[in-house]
Design an enzyme around this catalytic site. Structure first.
Site, mmCIF file in Angstrom:
data_model
loop_
_atom_site.group_PDB
_atom_site.id
_atom_site.type_symbol
_atom_site.label_atom_id
_atom_site.label_comp_id
_atom_site.label_asym_id
_atom_site.label_seq_id
_atom_site.Cartn_x
_atom_site.Cartn_y
_atom_site.Cartn_z
ATOM 1 N N CYS A 62 0.890 -1.339 0.036
ATOM 2 C CA CYS A 62 -0.071 -0.061 0.072
ATOM 3 C C CYS A 62 1.119 1.351 0.056
ATOM 4 O O CYS A 62 0.420 2.056 -0.701
ATOM 5 C CB CYS A 62 -0.864 -0.045 1.335
ATOM 6 S SG CYS A 62 -1.979 1.434 1.198
ATOM 7 N N CYS B 28 -4.317 -1.573 5.826
ATOM 8 C CA CYS B 28 -4.146 -0.372 5.409
ATOM 9 C C CYS B 28 -5.532 0.453 4.851
ATOM 10 O O CYS B 28 -5.667 -0.014 3.842
ATOM 11 C CB CYS B 28 -2.817 -0.323 4.411
ATOM 12 S SG CYS B 28 -2.131 1.155 3.986
#
Length: 395
Positions: free
Chosen positions: A100, A200
């Site tokens: 991410c 995330c």
């Protein structure tokens, strides 16, 4: 005045990062990333993005900075979620947080920030950036955060020089309690907010349910392998070349169902990961069972009893050449070169003494002490002192 776009997540760390940059005289813009639409797989009251974006907005209002939400859910699905499904299907355990940062925060998000005329992108990560000169060129260093307890440099282990050049980590010199103190003094709504858990920007996900959207459950058996099995006592006195030794010590042990006894059933080998203890639902053993291997082809899970079971340990691992990543490109090893480093194979693991061995087909990393639960698909990161030099996907 340099312009900085801060990824305001609705948490205390990014809130204080924005405030500190403002104090340092930057022109600050707050952006909230919306990365997820599907509430069916999140434990909804744990990390709803609505509440987070609202908190981010309140922080921006308090600081008097412009704020907007950007919807990156399409890119997130393509670059993170699809990748996760693919990896789990292959029987590997991905690390979406590392991805991410590389693919979303410091790529897609960074490009949006630059289109807004930003000079930098800032996040609330506990890590530091410094720069040195090598052969007349500026080289950026990624350093551990000052708070040993919260150091998050591991999650940024896949960043490049180009990404680091544009990144700022305003809270890297602070400890978590200091960050909370600043937030409380500034009366920021996030001062007491609990740290988010889970993926995330998605929040807590029920992983099996999340994976079941794509990976169908199918019944398989759980096999227990005895710690005294002859496979662990293979004669290693016939020492081959150093290269053969590395290959042998990094290879996974291959199991077959006939080597142990069936102790239970499961719903799909791809929902399990090496080192896992919870979720096996097998009782009646003296010590807890740990997953020592999974085989998605035969849909079998192999377990061993106790945290010291020999099936959990290996003294080396391998990273394919295409997956070897150096933040410090100037220190990249060439075929036949070695380097002593400190390395970790998962977040929060204390750094371990290790040696990098660069060969033609990739890099072997041998550890002074055997490591428990080396897991395919996870990232290994190597350091020298406070600096993170590079990383790779464990293959």
């Amino acid at each position: 005045m340099k312009r900085v776009v801060v990824g305001l997540s609705g948490g205390v760390d990014s809130s204080v990062a924005a405030y500190l940059l403002q104090q340092q005289g930057y022109e600050v813009i707050g952006l909230f990333m919306k990365n997820w639409h599907d509430d069916s797989v999140t434990i909804s009251n744990d990390c709803p993005w609505l509440e987070d974006s609202n908190d981010a907005l309140l922080v921006a209002e308090k600081l008097g900075i412009p704020f907007q939400t950007v919807d990156l859910s399409e890119e997130y699905k393509e670059k993170i979620v699809d990748y996760m499904f693919n990896e789990y299907e292959k029987g590997r355990t991905p690390n979406p947080d590392v991805l991410c940062n590389r693919e979303i925060k410091f790529d897609v998000f960074m490009k949006i920030a630059m289109s807004l005329g930003a000079d930098y992108v800032a996040t609330g990560h506990y890590c530091r950036k410094s720069e040195i000169e090598v052969n007349g060129e500026t080289v950026y260093q990624l350093q551990a955060g000052a708070d040993n307890n919260k150091d998050q440099s591991y999650f940024l282990c896949q960043l490049s020089q180009q990404q680091l050049a544009k990144a700022l980590f305003p809270i890297g010199e602070l400890t978590k309690p200091e960050v909370r103190e600043i937030a409380a003094e500034m009366e920021l709504v996030t001062a007491e907010k609990k740290d988010s858990q889970g993926l995330c920007f998605i929040g807590k996900v029920r992983l099996p349910e999340f994976l079941q959207q794509k990976l169908q459950p199918k019944d398989g058996v759980i096999v227990q392998i005895d710690a005294a099995d002859p496979i662990y006592n293979q004669d290693t006195t016939e020492v081959g070349s150093p290269e053969e030794e590395l290959i042998s010590s990094s290879n996974k042990t291959l199991y077959s169902p006939t080597m142990g006894k069936v102790v239970g059933k499961h719903q799909g080998a791809h929902y399990f990961t090496v080192g896992q203890r919870k979720g096996l639902n097998v009782g009646g053993t003296k010590e807890a069972l740990f997953v020592i291997a999974t085989d998605v082809d035969t849909n079998t899970i192999y377990t061993g009893m106790g945290a010291q079971h020999p099936g959990l340990f290996r003294s080396a691992l391998f990273v394919e050449q295409s997956e070897v990543h150096w933040i410090r490109e100037d220190l990249r090893l060439h075929n036949g070169q070695t380097r002593e480093v400190m390395a970790r194979i998962r977040y929060r693991q204390p750094l371990q003494k290790a040696t990098l061995h660069q060969l033609e087909n990739g890099m072997y990393i041998s550890f002074d002490e055997p490591q428990s639960a080396i897991t395919e698909g996870q990232f290994v990161a190597w350091h020298e002192g406070e600096e993170l030099l590079g990383s790779g996907v464990i293959s």
